[in-house]
Motif scaffolding. Structure first.
Motif, PDB file in Angstrom:
ATOM      1  N   ILE B  55      49.333  54.018  19.623  1.00  0.00           N
ATOM      2  CA  ILE B  55      51.445  54.745  19.735  1.00  0.00           C
ATOM      3  C   ILE B  55      51.667  53.139  20.555  1.00  0.00           C
ATOM      4  O   ILE B  55      51.303  52.896  21.474  1.00  0.00           O
ATOM      5  CB  ILE B  55      52.025  55.655  19.506  1.00  0.00           C
ATOM      6  CG1 ILE B  55      51.306  56.393  18.584  1.00  0.00           C
ATOM      7  CG2 ILE B  55      53.494  55.651  19.441  1.00  0.00           C
ATOM      8  CD1 ILE B  55      51.869  58.345  18.901  1.00  0.00           C
ATOM      9  N   PHE B 182      53.286  60.753  12.624  1.00  0.00           N
ATOM     10  CA  PHE B 182      52.699  59.570  12.350  1.00  0.00           C
ATOM     11  C   PHE B 182      51.559  60.509  11.861  1.00  0.00           C
ATOM     12  O   PHE B 182      50.665  59.117  12.076  1.00  0.00           O
ATOM     13  CB  PHE B 182      53.122  58.415  12.725  1.00  0.00           C
ATOM     14  CG  PHE B 182      54.605  57.573  13.438  1.00  0.00           C
ATOM     15  CD1 PHE B 182      54.863  57.179  11.300  1.00  0.00           C
ATOM     16  CD2 PHE B 182      55.328  57.492  14.053  1.00  0.00           C
ATOM     17  CE1 PHE B 182      56.416  56.534  11.941  1.00  0.00           C
ATOM     18  CE2 PHE B 182      56.837  56.993  14.474  1.00  0.00           C
ATOM     19  CZ  PHE B 182      57.124  56.162  13.116  1.00  0.00           C
ATOM     20  N   ASN B 185      49.255  58.656   9.321  1.00  0.00           N
ATOM     21  CA  ASN B 185      48.778  57.294   9.405  1.00  0.00           C
ATOM     22  C   ASN B 185      47.678  57.553  10.202  1.00  0.00           C
ATOM     23  O   ASN B 185      46.875  56.772  10.149  1.00  0.00           O
ATOM     24  CB  ASN B 185      50.139  56.508   9.403  1.00  0.00           C
ATOM     25  CG  ASN B 185      51.040  56.976   8.628  1.00  0.00           C
ATOM     26  OD1 ASN B 185      51.948  57.667   8.139  1.00  0.00           O
ATOM     27  ND2 ASN B 185      50.995  55.660   7.952  1.00  0.00           N
ATOM     28  N   ILE B 220      50.743  52.576  15.259  1.00  0.00           N
ATOM     29  CA  ILE B 220      51.694  53.007  14.644  1.00  0.00           C
ATOM     30  C   ILE B 220      52.508  52.320  15.400  1.00  0.00           C
ATOM     31  O   ILE B 220      52.159  51.940  16.824  1.00  0.00           O
ATOM     32  CB  ILE B 220      52.703  54.504  15.017  1.00  0.00           C
ATOM     33  CG1 ILE B 220      51.521  54.620  14.121  1.00  0.00           C
ATOM     34  CG2 ILE B 220      53.662  54.163  14.757  1.00  0.00           C
ATOM     35  CD1 ILE B 220      51.841  54.734  12.494  1.00  0.00           C
TER      36      ILE B 220
END
Lengths: 365, 237
Positions: B55, B182, B185, B220
């Motif tokens: 992230i 998320f 993903n 992400i």
């Protein structure tokens, strides 16, 4: 004149014997390397075996050039020495795998009951020859030979090493049978062996467990049946052409003692069915060469020795192979010239050397 | 004598033929059956967790990522008296301090092994199968000590924004915050492998085989920078 003409094929058979011994010895070193390749020190056992092969070849040569009449002359001394060594095990021997069978000589171990084999056969041949010369009856001949064998194997039973006892008993049978022993006495021997085997199975739990493991390996898969199952899986992995040298995963990971007691199965995994057949054929050729040398030898005692000793080597090899192909339960017998071990190598080389010496003597006369 | 020797030799040749028949049966005719049987007994299947995605904030600063560590475990083992002391002594040659944990359960006795320690431990394990090295993946988060003097508060805030994870069968699942939002993903797709184990349950080198490839989770990138995330939280408060 006859002797000169017949010495040519004899020379060929002797040459075949020596070449086969050399070939199988080198083959054995490769097999040991293959069986220990994943251990982190693959040259430890193979290197030592190569050294034993070299020493063995020197012993073979030394015994070959020694006239056989010298062995016959000093048979009592030779046999007493090795027998004393077997007895001495109980005070100075070391216990390995629950068996007092070795002397610890710091750099290596020596198993006297292995080295004693050719001398045991020599003694039996000499006794048999004496009995024939003295024209003693069959019963006397049988009981004298059996009594001598019983005395010889007694300390080996106490070790206890029942696999070697079996080989010695086979040696007695070969000498007795070859020297025209009566079949009725051989049947009596078989009966005695059955009784002995039954007593052993009933009194020695590990022998009973091995038999049980052999008969129903699945039921005792992690115990007594482990060895039988692993032998089957190892051969299966070998297939028709094998996994190639150095790729015997199963032998290295699961098979117990792949470099000695399971040497043949380990070879099968590496070189497959097609590669293993020559091993069996080599032993057959060696037997035939020994047979030819034996039957062409005129002197009775030499003839008996040559035939008995080569049959003993073949018996041991076939016993090992039969255990490895799961035809028979585990006996702990090594494969001559292939399995790791100095004592086994020395014993085989001594036997072959004495055999060649016995065959040579007749053509020197 | 010749005849009897010939009889014995014939018996041996017959015996040799019988061994060849047995050999043919196991190594050729029925080899497939025994090969599979053996393999089934010692084959183990496992999951290869997909690497979880990273992230980032809007300035491409890493906020959450993965780190692999190697930890040493000691399993219960029924050896001879004094074996445990031998294990501890052997490990004492590698580590300055080593604890002697209870004998009845598996215990982690050293975490984050260095490359040197890892190699040394592998050698010790060869002699003591009760030792095991496990590789574990840890989720790490950005340290924001330099951004604000309200360090503790901000750290807690950032962690709650990013969310929490739980681990099941070696796979991380997001249960709150961005990790949950998320999760699909970030998680990717796990792979599978097979390996042969020996009698003691140890992996046999060279037998590990990937059966399904794992697909790494996507990275992400958040719409906000780290500073924005923190200030937004403060405003809300």
């Amino acid at each position: 004149m006859n002797k000169i003409t017949s010495s040519a094929p004899i020379f060929q058979f002797k040459l075949i014997t020596v070449m086969l011994v050399l070939l199988m010895g080198v083959w054995g070193c490769l097999g040991i390397y293959n069986a220990t390749v994943f251990s982190g020190a693959p040259f430890y056992f193979a290197g030592k075996q190569l050294l034993w092969l070299f020493i063995g070849l020197l012993i073979l040569y030394a015994t070959y050039i020694t006239p056989f009449k010298n062995f016959k002359k000093h048979a009592v001394l030779l046999c007493s020495s090795v027998y004393l060594a077997i007895i001495l095990l109980f005070t100075a021997g070391v216990k390995i795998n629950g068996m007092i069978g070795w002397f610890d000589l710091h750099y290596f171990y020596i198993q006297p009951s292995e080295i004693a084999k050719p001398f045991f056969i020599l003694s039996l041949c000499k006794i048999s020859d004496y009995i024939t010369t003295e024209k003693l009856n069959d019963a006397k001949k049988f009981f004298i030979l059996l009594g001598f064998t019983a005395l010889w194997i007694l300390p080996i039973i106490l070790e206890p090493d029942f696999g070697t006892v079996l080989v010695y008993m086979a040696g007695f049978v070969f000498v007795y049978f070859i020297t025209n022993g009566k079949l009725i006495y051989l049947a009596l021997t078989a009966l005695l062996l059955i009784i002995f085997a039954t007593v052993i199975i009933l009194t020695e739990p590990y022998v009973a467990a091995r038999i049980k493991g052999f008969l129903s390996p699945e039921a005792t898969a992690s115990g007594a049946g482990w060895h039988t199952l692993q032998l089957q899986y190892t051969m299966a992995r070998g297939g028709l052409i094998g996994q190639n040298w150095g790729h015997s995963l199963w032998s290295n990971s699961f098979l117990p003692l792949p470099y000695s007691d399971s040497a043949f199965a380990s070879l099968v995994e590496a070189i497959g069915f097609l590669g293993s057949i020559p091993v069996i054929i080599s032993f057959c050729i060696l037997t035939f060469a020994g047979y030819k040398l034996g039957v062409e030898t005129p002197e009775r005692i030499n003839k008996t020795f040559i035939l008995s000793i080569i049959f003993l080597i073949t018996f041991q090899a076939l016993l090992h192979i039969s255990v490895n192909v799961t035809m028979l339960p585990a006996t702990g017998i090594t494969l001559p010239l292939f399995s790791y071990g100095g004592s086994s190598m020395i014993a085989t080389m001594l036997s072959i050397g004495m055999m060649l010496s016995a065959a040579r003597d007749n053509y020197l006369q | 004598m010749r005849k009897r020797a010939l009889i014995l030799m014939s018996i041996f040749f017959l015996w040799a033929t019988a061994t060849i028949v047995y050999l043919l049966f196991y190594s050729v005719i029925d080899s497939g059956y025994y090969k599979n049987k053996g393999r089934k007994l010692f084959e183990r299947k496992g999951i290869i967790p997909a690497p979880r995605g990273i992230i980032f904030d809007s300035n491409n600063k890493k906020l959450a990522w993965n780190e692999r560590s190697y930890n040493l475990y000691l399993k219960p083992y029924n050896g001879f008296i004094g074996r445990r002391e031998m294990v501890i002594k052997a490990l004492g040659r590698i580590f300055d301090t080593i604890s002697n944990p209870p004998r009845d359960t598996i215990q982690c006795i050293k975490t984050h092994l260095s490359p040197f320690e890892l190699v040394a431990c592998v050698e010790v394990i060869k002699h003591y199968p009760e030792l095991e090295i496990k590789s574990e993946i840890k989720r790490c988060y950005a340290n924001i000590n330099n951004i604000s003097d309200r360090e503790t508060y901000n750290q807690v805030t950032l962690r709650s924004k990013l969310g929490k994870l739980i681990k099941k069968n070696g796979i991380f699942y997001g249960i709150s915050g961005y990790e949950k939002q998320f999760d699909i993903n970030l998680r990717g797709k796990s792979g599978t492998f097979t390996v042969l184990v020996d009698k003691q349950g140890r992996w046999i080198p060279g037998t590990w085989k990937e059966t399904t490839k794992s697909q790494a989770g996507s990275n992400i990138k958040l719409k906000y920078s780290l500073e924005q995330l923190l200030s937004e939280s403060e405003k809300k408060k």
